[in-house]
Design a protein around this motif. Structure first.
Motif, PDB file in Angstrom:
ATOM      1  N   VAL A  74       0.855  -1.191   0.000  1.00 29.85           N
ATOM      2  CA  VAL A  74       0.000   0.000   0.000  1.00 29.85           C
ATOM      3  C   VAL A  74       0.885   1.233   0.000  1.00 29.85           C
ATOM      4  N   VAL A  75       0.461   2.260  -0.730  1.00 33.36           N
ATOM      5  CA  VAL A  75       1.263   3.473  -0.908  1.00 33.36           C
ATOM      6  C   VAL A  75       0.501   4.652  -0.305  1.00 33.36           C
ATOM      7  N   ALA A  76       1.156   5.330   0.636  1.00 35.05           N
ATOM      8  CA  ALA A  76       0.535   6.469   1.311  1.00 35.05           C
ATOM      9  C   ALA A  76       0.097   7.530   0.309  1.00 35.05           C
ATOM     10  N   MET A  77      -1.131   7.987   0.458  1.00 35.20           N
ATOM     11  CA  MET A  77      -1.716   9.061  -0.350  1.00 35.20           C
ATOM     12  C   MET A  77      -1.821   8.697  -1.839  1.00 35.20           C
ATOM     13  N   LYS A 158      -0.988  -1.255 -14.801  1.00 38.63           N
ATOM     14  CA  LYS A 158      -0.604  -2.671 -14.740  1.00 38.63           C
ATOM     15  C   LYS A 158       0.359  -2.833 -13.573  1.00 38.63           C
ATOM     16  N   GLY A 159       0.453  -4.027 -13.060  1.00 37.86           N
ATOM     17  CA  GLY A 159       1.374  -4.267 -11.952  1.00 37.86           C
ATOM     18  C   GLY A 159       0.870  -3.611 -10.686  1.00 37.86           C
ATOM     19  N   CYS A 160       1.789  -3.004  -9.961  1.00 35.96           N
ATOM     20  CA  CYS A 160       1.456  -2.327  -8.698  1.00 35.96           C
ATOM     21  C   CYS A 160       1.479  -0.815  -8.885  1.00 35.96           C
ATOM     22  N   PRO A 161       0.745  -0.082  -8.020  1.00 31.07           N
ATOM     23  CA  PRO A 161       0.787   1.377  -8.090  1.00 31.07           C
ATOM     24  C   PRO A 161       2.194   1.895  -7.834  1.00 31.07           C
TER      25      PRO A 161
END
Length: 163
Positions: A74-77, A158-161
């Motif tokens: 998970v990526v903040a903001m 695609k893939g991850c954020p």
């Protein structure tokens, strides 16, 4: 012949305005004009602006994992939990109310979020904004908690954020 950005904008404006000026009611769709308008506004042709109720979540709370439903960090903001029947996972959205908010790295938010998570309580026109590590990370977003936001689908990833 030298081309300038201003010249491009003038041509783009004409390609958007001219079809609207046509008196013929049988006029055909203008996909090029739609693409140019989308490039200028940051939206996809035919995109819809949703009004969605926002809640916040952060890492460290009971039950919150460090990975989203895609198995990505998970990526903040940036990470957004959605009802995948309303906004499919892997959708990039623009939330205008988040533009200018402070990011963890000190930069200002550009309004782009990545729908890569889901939640049991996220049903219908609701979304959950991931703020970062610990309850204090929610401070910049607290004004948005339980408010209705303007959400527009602007693309897919695609893939991850990106982090």
């Amino acid at each position: 012949m030298r081309r300038t950005f201003a010249g491009f904008l003038a041509i783009a404006a004409m390609s958007i305005a001219l079809p609207a000026l046509a008196a013929d009611s049988d006029s055909k769709p203008d996909p090029l004009g739609d693409l140019i308008a989308g490039a200028l506004t940051g939206t996809m042709p035919g995109s819809v602006e949703y009004k969605m109720k926002a809640t916040l979540y952060h890492a460290g709370a009971k039950g919150i994992r460090a990975l989203d439903s895609l198995g990505c960090k998970v990526v903040a903001m940036r990470t957004l939990a959605v009802d995948k029947t309303v906004i499919p996972r892997r959708t990039v959205v623009f939330i205008k109310e988040t533009v200018g908010l402070p990011m963890p790295n000190g930069e200002k938010h550009d309004g782009y979020w990545y729908a890569s998570d889901i939640g049991g309580a996220i049903k219908g026109n609701k979304l959950d904004l991931f703020s970062g590590q610990g309850a204090s990370s929610m401070k910049p977003l607290m004004g948005l908690n339980l408010s209705t936001l303007s959400v527009t689908k602007v693309g897919e990833f695609k893939g991850c954020p990106p982090e």
